[in-house]
Design a protein around this motif. Sequence first.
Motif, PDB file in Angstrom:
ATOM      1  N   ASN A  85       0.794  -1.226   0.000  1.00  0.00           N
ATOM      2  CA  ASN A  85       0.000   0.000   0.000  1.00  0.00           C
ATOM      3  C   ASN A  85       0.831   1.283   0.000  1.00  0.00           C
ATOM      4  OD1 ASN A  85      -2.497  -1.333  -0.013  1.00  0.00           O
ATOM      5  ND2 ASN A  85      -2.368  -1.672   2.188  1.00  0.00           N
ATOM      6  N   ASN A  86       2.135   1.172  -0.141  1.00  0.00           N
ATOM      7  CA  ASN A  86       2.981   2.362  -0.151  1.00  0.00           C
ATOM      8  C   ASN A  86       3.207   2.827  -1.580  1.00  0.00           C
ATOM      9  OD1 ASN A  86       3.289   2.294   2.642  1.00  0.00           O
ATOM     10  ND2 ASN A  86       5.057   0.936   2.511  1.00  0.00           N
ATOM     11  N   PRO A  87       2.730   4.022  -1.919  1.00  0.00           N
ATOM     12  CA  PRO A  87       2.931   4.530  -3.283  1.00  0.00           C
ATOM     13  C   PRO A  87       4.395   4.875  -3.539  1.00  0.00           C
ATOM     14  CG  PRO A  87       1.849   6.185  -1.929  1.00  0.00           C
ATOM     15  CD  PRO A  87       1.980   4.956  -1.086  1.00  0.00           C
ATOM     16  N   VAL A  88       4.792   4.830  -4.805  1.00  0.00           N
ATOM     17  CA  VAL A  88       6.153   5.157  -5.223  1.00  0.00           C
ATOM     18  C   VAL A  88       6.089   6.209  -6.323  1.00  0.00           C
ATOM     19  CG1 VAL A  88       7.023   2.859  -4.635  1.00  0.00           C
ATOM     20  CG2 VAL A  88       6.252   3.307  -6.957  1.00  0.00           C
ATOM     21  N   ASP A  89       7.178   6.913  -6.494  1.00  0.00           N
ATOM     22  CA  ASP A  89       7.294   7.834  -7.622  1.00  0.00           C
ATOM     23  C   ASP A  89       8.109   7.121  -8.692  1.00  0.00           C
ATOM     24  OD1 ASP A  89       5.895   9.784  -6.240  1.00  0.00           O
ATOM     25  OD2 ASP A  89       7.710  10.767  -5.495  1.00  0.00           O
ATOM     26  N   VAL A  90       7.642   7.216  -9.935  1.00  0.00           N
ATOM     27  CA  VAL A  90       8.306   6.531 -11.042  1.00  0.00           C
ATOM     28  C   VAL A  90       8.845   7.580 -12.003  1.00  0.00           C
ATOM     29  CG1 VAL A  90       8.032   4.856 -12.916  1.00  0.00           C
ATOM     30  CG2 VAL A  90       6.689   4.594 -10.815  1.00  0.00           C
ATOM     31  N   TYR A  91      10.160   7.566 -12.206  1.00  0.00           N
ATOM     32  CA  TYR A  91      10.824   8.488 -13.135  1.00  0.00           C
ATOM     33  C   TYR A  91      11.254   7.700 -14.363  1.00  0.00           C
ATOM     34  CZ  TYR A  91      11.004  11.527  -9.075  1.00  0.00           C
ATOM     35  OH  TYR A  91      10.662  12.294  -8.001  1.00  0.00           O
ATOM     36  N   THR A  92      10.914   8.209 -15.546  1.00  0.00           N
ATOM     37  CA  THR A  92      11.256   7.501 -16.779  1.00  0.00           C
ATOM     38  C   THR A  92      11.835   8.472 -17.787  1.00  0.00           C
ATOM     39  OG1 THR A  92       9.307   6.121 -16.353  1.00  0.00           O
ATOM     40  CG2 THR A  92      10.410   5.839 -18.466  1.00  0.00           C
ATOM     41  N   ASP A  93      12.971   8.082 -18.350  1.00  0.00           N
ATOM     42  CA  ASP A  93      13.645   8.865 -19.379  1.00  0.00           C
ATOM     43  C   ASP A  93      13.778   7.987 -20.613  1.00  0.00           C
ATOM     44  OD1 ASP A  93      14.969  11.053 -20.503  1.00  0.00           O
ATOM     45  OD2 ASP A  93      16.924  10.435 -19.733  1.00  0.00           O
ATOM     46  N   PHE A  94      13.781   8.625 -21.782  1.00  0.00           N
ATOM     47  CA  PHE A  94      13.838   7.909 -23.051  1.00  0.00           C
ATOM     48  C   PHE A  94      14.943   8.485 -23.925  1.00  0.00           C
ATOM     49  CE2 PHE A  94       9.582   7.764 -21.398  1.00  0.00           C
ATOM     50  CZ  PHE A  94       9.128   6.482 -21.664  1.00  0.00           C
ATOM     51  N   GLU A  95      15.703   7.597 -24.582  1.00  0.00           N
ATOM     52  CA  GLU A  95      16.716   8.011 -25.546  1.00  0.00           C
ATOM     53  C   GLU A  95      16.422   7.293 -26.857  1.00  0.00           C
ATOM     54  OE1 GLU A  95      20.568   7.174 -23.904  1.00  0.00           O
ATOM     55  OE2 GLU A  95      20.318   8.645 -22.291  1.00  0.00           O
ATOM     56  N   GLU A  96      16.314   8.072 -27.932  1.00  0.00           N
ATOM     57  CA  GLU A  96      15.945   7.502 -29.233  1.00  0.00           C
ATOM     58  C   GLU A  96      17.158   7.398 -30.149  1.00  0.00           C
ATOM     59  OE1 GLU A  96      12.474   8.124 -32.586  1.00  0.00           O
ATOM     60  OE2 GLU A  96      13.063   9.848 -31.392  1.00  0.00           O
ATOM     61  N   ASP A  97      17.254   6.278 -30.849  1.00  0.00           N
ATOM     62  CA  ASP A  97      18.230   6.089 -31.918  1.00  0.00           C
ATOM     63  C   ASP A  97      17.418   5.972 -33.196  1.00  0.00           C
ATOM     64  OD1 ASP A  97      20.023   5.213 -33.848  1.00  0.00           O
ATOM     65  OD2 ASP A  97      21.051   3.808 -32.508  1.00  0.00           O
ATOM     66  N   LYS A  98      17.276   7.097 -33.905  1.00  0.00           N
ATOM     67  CA  LYS A  98      16.426   7.129 -35.097  1.00  0.00           C
ATOM     68  C   LYS A  98      16.945   6.223 -36.201  1.00  0.00           C
ATOM     69  CE  LYS A  98      14.374  11.610 -34.249  1.00  0.00           C
ATOM     70  NZ  LYS A  98      14.035  12.924 -34.740  1.00  0.00           N
TER      71      LYS A  98
END
Length: 164
Positions: A85-98
């Motif tokens: 029942n303990n909420p978390v913070d989720v950090y997400t980063d994205f790197e694109e290789d076109k």
Amino acid sequence: MKRSLLLVASLATLTGFAQKISVKDGSHKFSNGSHNAYSTTIYETSKDDAQSKWKSFLKDFKNEKVKSDNGEIVGDNVLIKDWGNNPVDVYTDFEEDKTAKTVTMFVAFDLGGAYLSSSEGDKHRSAERMIKEFAIKTTKESMGDKVKDLEKALNVRIELANDA
């Protein structure tokens, strides 16, 4: 016959990508500092598409807010039922290789001062599974779109050949 060959080749490629998708534990620099993070590669997609699908994925969990800030997606007080029942913070980063048509996704889970790592056992395995399933699903959806595009192109060629 050509259509069958195309579908078989496409499915073989998809299966190959699905086997390559893995989740690695390491460190990544986010807007709020460098933290332990999980990374994976999503194939045949764009950064915008991956970000959009990840936002939608996070919204499936109970949360206060999912926002995008400088290309980083932050899920505030996300409640992952398997973790209690303990909420978390989720950090997400994205790197694109076109050139390669891939997106590398980095995900950090703030447990309330400490970031999720391999020492967390069940939560660690759950996070890896969640990220891997997301990457496989997103890759499959992208590949499915590519197959549809190829089928349309093949049908146009067949129609043109029949008209000639």
